[in-house]
Design a protein around this motif. Structure first.
Motif, PDB file in Angstrom:
ATOM      1  N   CYS A   1       1.069  -1.258  -0.187  1.00 11.80           N
ATOM      2  CA  CYS A   1       0.141  -0.119  -0.025  1.00 11.80           C
ATOM      3  C   CYS A   1       0.852   1.105   0.161  1.00 11.80           C
ATOM      4  O   CYS A   1       0.754   2.087   0.010  1.00 11.80           O
ATOM      5  CB  CYS A   1      -0.909  -0.168   0.977  1.00 11.80           C
ATOM      6  N   GLU A   2       1.971   0.976   0.859  1.00 15.76           N
ATOM      7  CA  GLU A   2       2.629   2.583   0.956  1.00 15.76           C
ATOM      8  C   GLU A   2       3.457   2.475  -0.732  1.00 15.76           C
ATOM      9  O   GLU A   2       3.715   3.292  -1.104  1.00 15.76           O
ATOM     10  CB  GLU A   2       3.765   2.089   1.696  1.00 15.76           C
ATOM     11  N   TYR A   3       4.279   1.321  -1.439  1.00 17.94           N
ATOM     12  CA  TYR A   3       4.703   1.812  -2.668  1.00 17.94           C
ATOM     13  C   TYR A   3       3.237   2.118  -3.121  1.00 17.94           C
ATOM     14  O   TYR A   3       3.937   2.510  -4.055  1.00 17.94           O
ATOM     15  CB  TYR A   3       4.922   0.216  -2.858  1.00 17.94           C
ATOM     16  N   ALA A   4       1.855   1.594  -3.136  1.00 18.15           N
ATOM     17  CA  ALA A   4       1.125   2.005  -4.110  1.00 18.15           C
ATOM     18  C   ALA A   4       1.124   3.162  -4.142  1.00 18.15           C
ATOM     19  O   ALA A   4       0.557   4.440  -5.156  1.00 18.15           O
ATOM     20  CB  ALA A   4       0.204   1.438  -4.535  1.00 18.15           C
ATOM     21  N   ILE A   5       1.045   3.943  -3.288  1.00 18.48           N
ATOM     22  CA  ILE A   5       0.420   5.460  -3.118  1.00 18.48           C
ATOM     23  C   ILE A   5       1.848   5.859  -3.092  1.00 18.48           C
ATOM     24  O   ILE A   5       1.344   7.257  -4.034  1.00 18.48           O
ATOM     25  CB  ILE A   5       0.466   6.019  -1.175  1.00 18.48           C
TER      26      ILE A   5
ATOM     27  N   ASN B   1      -0.048   2.385 -21.243  1.00 22.31           N
ATOM     28  CA  ASN B   1       0.528   1.376 -22.511  1.00 22.31           C
ATOM     29  C   ASN B   1       1.337   1.103 -23.386  1.00 22.31           C
ATOM     30  O   ASN B   1       2.785   1.313 -22.971  1.00 22.31           O
ATOM     31  CB  ASN B   1       0.359   2.971 -23.709  1.00 22.31           C
ATOM     32  N   ARG B   2       1.987   0.031 -23.458  1.00 22.38           N
ATOM     33  CA  ARG B   2       2.285  -0.851 -24.280  1.00 22.38           C
ATOM     34  C   ARG B   2       3.595   0.141 -25.272  1.00 22.38           C
ATOM     35  O   ARG B   2       2.777   1.214 -26.199  1.00 22.38           O
ATOM     36  CB  ARG B   2       2.858  -2.068 -24.816  1.00 22.38           C
ATOM     37  N   GLY B   3       5.440  -0.247 -26.002  1.00 25.30           N
ATOM     38  CA  GLY B   3       4.879  -0.186 -26.389  1.00 25.30           C
ATOM     39  C   GLY B   3       6.698   1.114 -26.574  1.00 25.30           C
ATOM     40  O   GLY B   3       7.253   2.330 -25.425  1.00 25.30           O
ATOM     41  N   LYS B   4       7.339   1.946 -28.033  1.00 21.68           N
ATOM     42  CA  LYS B   4       8.089   2.967 -27.893  1.00 21.68           C
ATOM     43  C   LYS B   4       7.754   4.427 -27.194  1.00 21.68           C
ATOM     44  O   LYS B   4       8.462   4.843 -25.949  1.00 21.68           O
ATOM     45  CB  LYS B   4       8.475   3.070 -28.478  1.00 21.68           C
ATOM     46  N   GLN B   5       6.232   4.333 -27.717  1.00 28.87           N
ATOM     47  CA  GLN B   5       6.149   6.642 -26.681  1.00 28.87           C
ATOM     48  C   GLN B   5       5.068   5.076 -25.236  1.00 28.87           C
ATOM     49  O   GLN B   5       4.338   6.233 -24.533  1.00 28.87           O
ATOM     50  CB  GLN B   5       4.647   6.700 -27.756  1.00 28.87           C
ATOM     51  N   GLY B   6       5.043   3.955 -25.005  1.00 33.16           N
ATOM     52  CA  GLY B   6       4.385   3.408 -24.503  1.00 33.16           C
ATOM     53  C   GLY B   6       5.057   3.864 -22.497  1.00 33.16           C
ATOM     54  O   GLY B   6       5.541   4.833 -21.624  1.00 33.16           O
ATOM     55  N   GLY B   7       4.154   3.611 -21.212  1.00 30.86           N
ATOM     56  CA  GLY B   7       3.920   4.060 -19.769  1.00 30.86           C
ATOM     57  C   GLY B   7       2.947   4.094 -19.248  1.00 30.86           C
ATOM     58  O   GLY B   7       1.607   4.070 -20.146  1.00 30.86           O
ATOM     59  N   PHE B   8       3.078   4.455 -17.791  1.00 29.48           N
ATOM     60  CA  PHE B   8       2.000   4.955 -17.238  1.00 29.48           C
ATOM     61  C   PHE B   8       1.417   5.914 -16.595  1.00 29.48           C
ATOM     62  O   PHE B   8       2.452   7.480 -16.746  1.00 29.48           O
ATOM     63  CB  PHE B   8       2.553   4.668 -15.510  1.00 29.48           C
TER      64      PHE B   8
ATOM     65  N   VAL C   1       7.547   0.993 -15.663  1.00 28.62           N
ATOM     66  CA  VAL C   1       7.821   0.387 -14.322  1.00 28.62           C
ATOM     67  C   VAL C   1       9.622   0.682 -13.650  1.00 28.62           C
ATOM     68  O   VAL C   1       9.662   1.027 -12.637  1.00 28.62           O
ATOM     69  CB  VAL C   1       7.848  -1.045 -13.934  1.00 28.62           C
ATOM     70  N   LYS C   2      10.054   1.030 -14.322  1.00 27.04           N
ATOM     71  CA  LYS C   2      11.831   1.047 -14.135  1.00 27.04           C
ATOM     72  C   LYS C   2      12.097   1.809 -13.266  1.00 27.04           C
ATOM     73  O   LYS C   2      11.986   2.480 -12.092  1.00 27.04           O
ATOM     74  CB  LYS C   2      12.849   0.756 -14.699  1.00 27.04           C
ATOM     75  N   GLU C   3      11.549   2.957 -13.551  1.00 31.80           N
ATOM     76  CA  GLU C   3      11.361   4.782 -13.624  1.00 31.80           C
ATOM     77  C   GLU C   3      10.460   4.754 -12.051  1.00 31.80           C
ATOM     78  O   GLU C   3      11.197   5.575 -11.372  1.00 31.80           O
ATOM     79  CB  GLU C   3      11.109   5.647 -14.780  1.00 31.80           C
ATOM     80  N   VAL C   4       9.523   3.971 -12.073  1.00 34.14           N
ATOM     81  CA  VAL C   4       8.232   4.428 -10.877  1.00 34.14           C
ATOM     82  C   VAL C   4       8.871   3.355  -9.566  1.00 34.14           C
ATOM     83  O   VAL C   4       9.162   4.169  -8.646  1.00 34.14           O
ATOM     84  CB  VAL C   4       7.315   3.182 -10.907  1.00 34.14           C
ATOM     85  N   SER C   5       9.629   2.566 -10.107  1.00 33.63           N
ATOM     86  CA  SER C   5      10.287   1.756  -8.773  1.00 33.63           C
ATOM     87  C   SER C   5      11.632   2.571  -8.491  1.00 33.63           C
ATOM     88  O   SER C   5      11.771   2.611  -6.803  1.00 33.63           O
ATOM     89  CB  SER C   5      10.180   0.045  -9.469  1.00 33.63           C
ATOM     90  N   LYS C   6      11.913   2.993  -9.235  1.00 33.31           N
ATOM     91  CA  LYS C   6      13.157   3.463  -8.897  1.00 33.31           C
ATOM     92  C   LYS C   6      13.005   4.912  -7.577  1.00 33.31           C
ATOM     93  O   LYS C   6      13.803   4.922  -7.090  1.00 33.31           O
ATOM     94  CB  LYS C   6      14.310   4.171 -10.203  1.00 33.31           C
TER      95      LYS C   6
ATOM     96  N   ILE D   1       1.904  -4.082  -8.635  1.00 30.82           N
ATOM     97  CA  ILE D   1       0.920  -2.391  -7.815  1.00 30.82           C
ATOM     98  C   ILE D   1       0.233  -2.208  -8.842  1.00 30.82           C
ATOM     99  O   ILE D   1      -0.759  -1.800  -9.528  1.00 30.82           O
ATOM    100  CB  ILE D   1       1.384  -2.458  -7.049  1.00 30.82           C
ATOM    101  N   LEU D   2       1.047  -1.854  -9.953  1.00 33.44           N
ATOM    102  CA  LEU D   2       0.901  -1.038 -10.982  1.00 33.44           C
ATOM    103  C   LEU D   2      -0.436  -1.958 -11.841  1.00 33.44           C
ATOM    104  O   LEU D   2      -1.222  -0.836 -12.250  1.00 33.44           O
ATOM    105  CB  LEU D   2       1.762  -0.322 -12.127  1.00 33.44           C
TER     106      LEU D   2
END
Length: 143
Positions: free
Chosen positions: A6-10, A58-65, A28-33, A45-46
């Motif tokens: 929950c802490e990580y999600a927030i 979205n997936r792909g080169k221009q993807g992400g959260f 994901v890598k950027e968020v986790s860091k 969690i994401l």
């Protein structure tokens, strides 16, 4: 108080909200860091936050959260806590007793009731938009 998940999600949701203000998608890598969380755990969690239509991915080169601004204004900390941890923290006994109630109180029932009510008020008060604004302006930090 909240589970690690929950802490990580927030924290992750706040970080993605910040980046979304700048119209940036993050992976994901950027968020986790950014939130100092294990990458695989962050991914799980994401995924859950996306399934519940809090975040978009979205997936792909221009993807992400990304976290749409209008959703940021509607979604409160409470919503993420409910999703990840459920409502036990808002309903259970402070000492973990099974049959604690106003009629059958534990030794800290009345004090814990005040703490619990304060916690509920706080998590229902702040939207992720509010939290992203605070961290962007330097009034608060994620690390």
């Amino acid at each position: 108080m909240f589970s690690k998940a929950c802490e990580y999600a927030i924290k992750a949701t706040i970080y993605i909200a910040q980046q979304s203000h700048q119209e940036r998608r993050v992976n994901v890598k950027e968020v986790s860091k950014a939130v100092d969380a294990p990458e695989a755990f962050t991914a799980k969690i994401l995924q859950q936050l996306c399934r519940e239509n809090i975040l978009e991915s979205n997936r792909g080169k221009q993807g992400g959260f990304i976290f749409q601004i209008e959703k940021q204004k509607q979604i409160k900390i409470y919503d993420v806590v409910q999703l990840i941890d459920g409502d036990d923290i808002f309903t259970n006994c402070g000492l973990g007793l099974q049959k604690c109630s106003s009629e059958n109180p534990c030794p800290v029932h009345d004090d814990f009731k005040e703490v619990r009510n304060g916690l509920i008020a706080m998590v229902q008060k702040y939207s992720f938009y509010d939290l992203a604004q605070k961290t962007e302006s330097g009034l608060a930090w994620l690390k």
